[in-house]
Enzyme design. Structure first.
Site, short mmCIF file in Angstrom:
data_model
loop_
_atom_site.label_atom_id
_atom_site.label_comp_id
_atom_site.label_asym_id
_atom_site.label_seq_id
_atom_site.Cartn_x
_atom_site.Cartn_y
_atom_site.Cartn_z
N GLY A 45 0.84 -1.19 0.00
CA GLY A 45 0.00 0.00 0.00
C GLY A 45 0.87 1.23 0.00
CD GLN A 50 3.51 5.73 2.67
OE1 GLN A 50 2.56 5.16 2.14
NE2 GLN A 50 4.44 5.08 3.34
CB CYS A 92 5.11 2.28 7.62
SG CYS A 92 4.67 3.74 6.67
CG LEU A 93 6.67 1.06 1.60
CD1 LEU A 93 6.14 1.42 0.22
CD2 LEU A 93 7.75 0.00 1.52
CG HIS A 134 -0.60 1.20 7.28
ND1 HIS A 134 0.33 0.81 8.22
CD2 HIS A 134 0.08 2.01 6.42
CE1 HIS A 134 1.50 1.38 7.94
NE2 HIS A 134 1.37 2.11 6.85
CD GLU A 135 -1.28 2.46 2.74
OE1 GLU A 135 -0.90 3.63 2.59
OE2 GLU A 135 -0.52 1.54 3.05
CG HIS A 138 0.15 6.63 5.51
ND1 HIS A 138 1.28 7.22 6.02
CD2 HIS A 138 0.47 5.32 5.33
CE1 HIS A 138 2.24 6.30 6.14
NE2 HIS A 138 1.76 5.14 5.74
NI NI Z 1 2.64 3.25 5.74
#
Ligand code: NI
Length: 169
Positions: A45, A50, A92-93, A134-135, A138
């Site tokens: 995701g 991000q 998380c990236l 999660h997204e 964000h």
């Molecule tokens: Ni994330």
């Protein structure tokens, strides 16, 4: 085009995003770039902040690029129903190298718009439910570490501060 992933510490990650209003070619390019950037980083995701864009837009693919039908585009998503519980490890990236157990609903129903502005609802279970939560977090300026204990969160923040000083973040 592959964009670099913005890391923790950049304030764009902690600001609520602006709604997507124009469903045009520019948005389609952005969506394509987000998928490309997500696959390049081996994520399931990615939220627009991000890659430094404060828009209420996220892409998800829990198949990791293996199933083209698993590609999900959510503009202006909202969770309209959630049910049950799951506690799994999450990463998380934007926080590479850090993971933690986060309590999430087992089932989540999302209402969103696709890349052409058409509204849809989708129910996700397990990993997909987790990805939705999660997204969408964000898009509200919340990172998964906000759901960890204060102790665990401070430990991660301290490690990142150290890495920053050493030029490793
Ligand atoms: Ni994330």
């Amino acid at each position: 085009m592959i964009h670099p992933i913005v890391k923790y510490g950049d304030l764009v990650l902690e600001r609520p995003t602006q709604p997507v209003e124009k469903f045009d070619g520019e948005l389609e390019t952005l969506v394509a770039d987000m998928f490309e950037s997500m696959y390049a980083a081996s994520g399931v995701g990615l939220a627009a902040p991000q890659i430094g864009i404060s828009k209420r837009l996220t892409v998800i693919d829990v198949s990791n690029g293996k199933n083209p039908e698993a590609k999900i585009i959510c503009a202006n998503p909202e969770i309209i129903h959630s049910e049950g519980e799951q506690r799994e490890e999450e990463g998380c990236l934007s926080l590479p190298g850090f993971r933690g157990h986060v309590l999430r609903p087992q089932f989540v129903t999302v209402r969103a718009q696709d890349a052409s502005g058409r509204e849809f609802e989708m129910r996700g279970e397990g990993l997909l439910a987790r990805a939705f939560c999660h997204e969408i977090d964000h898009l509200n300026g919340t990172l998964f570490i906000a759901h960890l204990s204060l102790l665990k969160r401070d430990l991660i923040k301290r490690k990142i501060r150290k890495m920053k000083k050493a030029g490793e973040w």
